[in-house]
Design a protein around this motif. Sequence first.
Motif, short mmCIF file in Angstrom:
data_model
loop_
_atom_site.label_atom_id
_atom_site.label_comp_id
_atom_site.label_asym_id
_atom_site.label_seq_id
_atom_site.Cartn_x
_atom_site.Cartn_y
_atom_site.Cartn_z
N ALA A 1 47.56 128.47 55.14
CA ALA A 1 48.55 127.40 55.02
C ALA A 1 47.85 126.06 54.77
O ALA A 1 48.28 125.27 53.93
CB ALA A 1 49.42 127.35 56.27
N TYR B 1 52.71 120.17 59.02
CA TYR B 1 51.90 121.38 58.94
C TYR B 1 50.87 121.49 60.06
O TYR B 1 50.03 122.39 60.04
CB TYR B 1 51.19 121.46 57.58
N ALA C 1 54.69 126.14 57.83
CA ALA C 1 53.84 126.33 56.66
C ALA C 1 54.47 125.64 55.46
O ALA C 1 55.69 125.46 55.41
CB ALA C 1 53.67 127.82 56.38
#
Length: 260
Positions: free
Chosen positions: A9, A23, A30
């Motif tokens: 990710a 994130y 993600a």
Amino acid sequence: YAFVRPEHAAAYASATNDNNAAYSGSEAIAPHMLHTRLFKDVMFQVATDPQLDLDLLKLVHGEHDATFHIPLKPWDLVQVRAQLEAVEEKSSGILVVSKLYGFVEGELAVECKTAYFIKGDKKKAPAGEKKAPKAPPPAPPAPDFEAGFSIDDDQSYRYAEASLDDNPIHVDPSTAKAAGLPNVILHGLCTMAMSGCSVVDSLAEGDPRRLKRLGVRFARPVLNGSKLTTQGWKTEAGTHFIVKDDQGNVVIANGVAELS
């Protein structure tokens, strides 16, 4: 099945120049377009199916439309499914449409419709026959927002590594030129991800959790080093948008984003 690994990710966010704070941290999600890495194998199963016998050098990604029911999170285990929906022969080539699904603990998290187009050989018009010129489309109203972003000189190489899509037209200049391109081109899905970020920043106060749908038609190749501009028109659900390069050419058409 595929895990949403935190390092994948992070690499995907970096490869799309997306440094959103959503994130990281205990409530991290993600990047939305990371689903294309998880779906990569089934997408290529369609593109390389021996019964379809598609010429990959003539294959272009025509459209991608993704709906996000729940955000993917680090260490989610995603079950991936794909369904070939249609194969249509057209005068200019072959259109191949598939549906993709990602489930987390039995719940549908992301679904998308994706279309490949395989360009056919150009047919010459009979001698003396000329097509009537098309009337120019009406000029759109002034956009409600504009957002510029830059494509780095190494963007396609970084994205190829992060997405697992190492099609040679994105990383090998000689192959790209053999396919009739001036140089390696950026993945359409990378342009889509980056334009989605510009929409989120412009209309969702930078909160990617509010993005529920992102769909585009890939209209023109994008080269590394380009400067692009998203132009959007607000709707009740979100926005319709296009993306232009620095020459004014539309590279993403029919863009749609829906926000909560």
